[in-house]
Design a protein around this motif. Structure first.
Motif, PDB file in Angstrom:
ATOM      1  N   LEU A   7       0.843  -1.192   0.000  1.00  0.00           N
ATOM      2  CA  LEU A   7       0.000   0.000   0.000  1.00  0.00           C
ATOM      3  C   LEU A   7       0.877   1.241   0.000  1.00  0.00           C
ATOM      4  O   LEU A   7       1.808   1.354   0.815  1.00  0.00           O
ATOM      5  N   ASP A   8       0.577   2.137  -0.911  1.00  0.00           N
ATOM      6  CA  ASP A   8       1.176   3.457  -0.900  1.00  0.00           C
ATOM      7  C   ASP A   8       0.705   4.177   0.370  1.00  0.00           C
ATOM      8  O   ASP A   8      -0.338   3.833   0.939  1.00  0.00           O
ATOM      9  N   PHE A   9       1.461   5.156   0.833  1.00  0.00           N
ATOM     10  CA  PHE A   9       1.081   5.860   2.064  1.00  0.00           C
ATOM     11  C   PHE A   9       0.207   7.090   1.786  1.00  0.00           C
ATOM     12  O   PHE A   9      -0.970   7.118   2.149  1.00  0.00           O
ATOM     13  N   ASP A  10       0.776   8.087   1.119  1.00  0.00           N
ATOM     14  CA  ASP A  10       0.036   9.336   0.888  1.00  0.00           C
ATOM     15  C   ASP A  10      -1.047   9.136  -0.175  1.00  0.00           C
ATOM     16  O   ASP A  10      -0.765   8.752  -1.298  1.00  0.00           O
ATOM     17  N   GLY A  11      -2.266   9.402   0.209  1.00  0.00           N
ATOM     18  CA  GLY A  11      -3.376   9.268  -0.734  1.00  0.00           C
ATOM     19  C   GLY A  11      -4.076   7.925  -0.665  1.00  0.00           C
ATOM     20  O   GLY A  11      -5.125   7.755  -1.275  1.00  0.00           O
ATOM     21  N   VAL A  12      -3.484   6.982   0.077  1.00  0.00           N
ATOM     22  CA  VAL A  12      -4.123   5.667   0.248  1.00  0.00           C
ATOM     23  C   VAL A  12      -4.407   5.420   1.736  1.00  0.00           C
ATOM     24  O   VAL A  12      -5.509   5.015   2.104  1.00  0.00           O
ATOM     25  N   ILE A  88      -1.171  -1.086  -4.312  1.00  0.00           N
ATOM     26  CA  ILE A  88      -2.323  -0.195  -4.194  1.00  0.00           C
ATOM     27  C   ILE A  88      -1.799   1.227  -4.081  1.00  0.00           C
ATOM     28  O   ILE A  88      -1.073   1.556  -3.137  1.00  0.00           O
ATOM     29  N   ASP A  89      -2.111   2.035  -5.071  1.00  0.00           N
ATOM     30  CA  ASP A  89      -1.519   3.366  -5.160  1.00  0.00           C
ATOM     31  C   ASP A  89      -2.540   4.325  -5.767  1.00  0.00           C
ATOM     32  O   ASP A  89      -3.227   3.977  -6.723  1.00  0.00           O
ATOM     33  N   ASP A  90      -2.613   5.520  -5.206  1.00  0.00           N
ATOM     34  CA  ASP A  90      -3.563   6.502  -5.731  1.00  0.00           C
ATOM     35  C   ASP A  90      -3.069   7.140  -7.029  1.00  0.00           C
ATOM     36  O   ASP A  90      -3.810   7.870  -7.671  1.00  0.00           O
ATOM     37  N   ARG A  91      -1.832   6.879  -7.402  1.00  0.00           N
ATOM     38  CA  ARG A  91      -1.303   7.451  -8.641  1.00  0.00           C
ATOM     39  C   ARG A  91      -0.854   6.370  -9.619  1.00  0.00           C
ATOM     40  O   ARG A  91       0.086   6.565 -10.380  1.00  0.00           O
TER      41      ARG A  91
HETATM   42 MG   LIG Z   1       0.248   8.332  -3.173  1.00  0.00          MG
END
Ligand SMILES: [Mg+2]
Length: 115
Positions: A7-12, A88-91
Motif C-alpha cells: 500500500l502506498d502511504f500518501d493518498g491511500v 495499491i496506489d492513488d497514482r
Molecule cells: Mg500516493
C-alpha cells in the motif's frame, strides 16, 4: 509465508488532503475506513507500506509514528517496493496490455481526490 500486498502511504492511508507539506509533516487524518481494511487484508496477506518519504531524513520514522498514532498496524514500512501480488496506489494506472492508450490515460489521469 503470507504473500505481500503493498500500500502506498500518501493518498491511500494518509488522506493527504493538505497536499505536500514536507517529508516529516503528515497533517491529515487516515482515509475513512482504511484502518479496518488493513485489518482485513492482514488476515490473508502481509501488508507493506511504501513511501518515497522513507528515502529522506526522518521520513521513515515520521510514517511509523503517524501509523502508531492512528493505531494502524502494518507488517513493514519501506522506501522501495518489495515483490508483491498487488500494489495499491492513488497514482497508478493498471496496465491492460494496450500501450497505444497509455499516453491518453496519462494525460487524463486524476486521483480519486481530484475526480
Ligand atoms: Mg500516493
Amino acid at each position: 509465508m503470507a504473500r505481500t500486498v503493498v500500500l502506498d502511504f500518501d493518498g491511500v492511508i494518509h488522506s493527504y488532503t493538505s497536499g505536500w507539506q514536507g517529508v516529516t509533516v503528515i497533517p491529515d487524518p487516515p482515509v475513512a475506513g482504511i484502518k479496518e481494511a488493513i485489518v482485513d487484508i492482514r488476515k490473508f496477506y502481509k501488508v507493506a507500506v511504501v513511501s518515497t518519504r522513507c528515502f529522506q531524513e526522518g521520513g521513515l520514522e515520521a510514517v511509523k509514528a503517524w501509523l502508531a498514532k492512528h493505531n494502524i498496524i502494518v507488517d513493514e514500512v519501506l522506501a522501495h517496493k518489495p515483490p508483491a501480488i498487488v500494489y495499491i496506489d492513488d497514482r497508478a494506472l493498471t496496465f491492460d496490455g494496450n500501450p497505444q492508450k497509455l499516453l491518453h490515460k496519462i494525460k487524463t489521469f486524476r486521483t480519486w481526490q481530484q475526480r
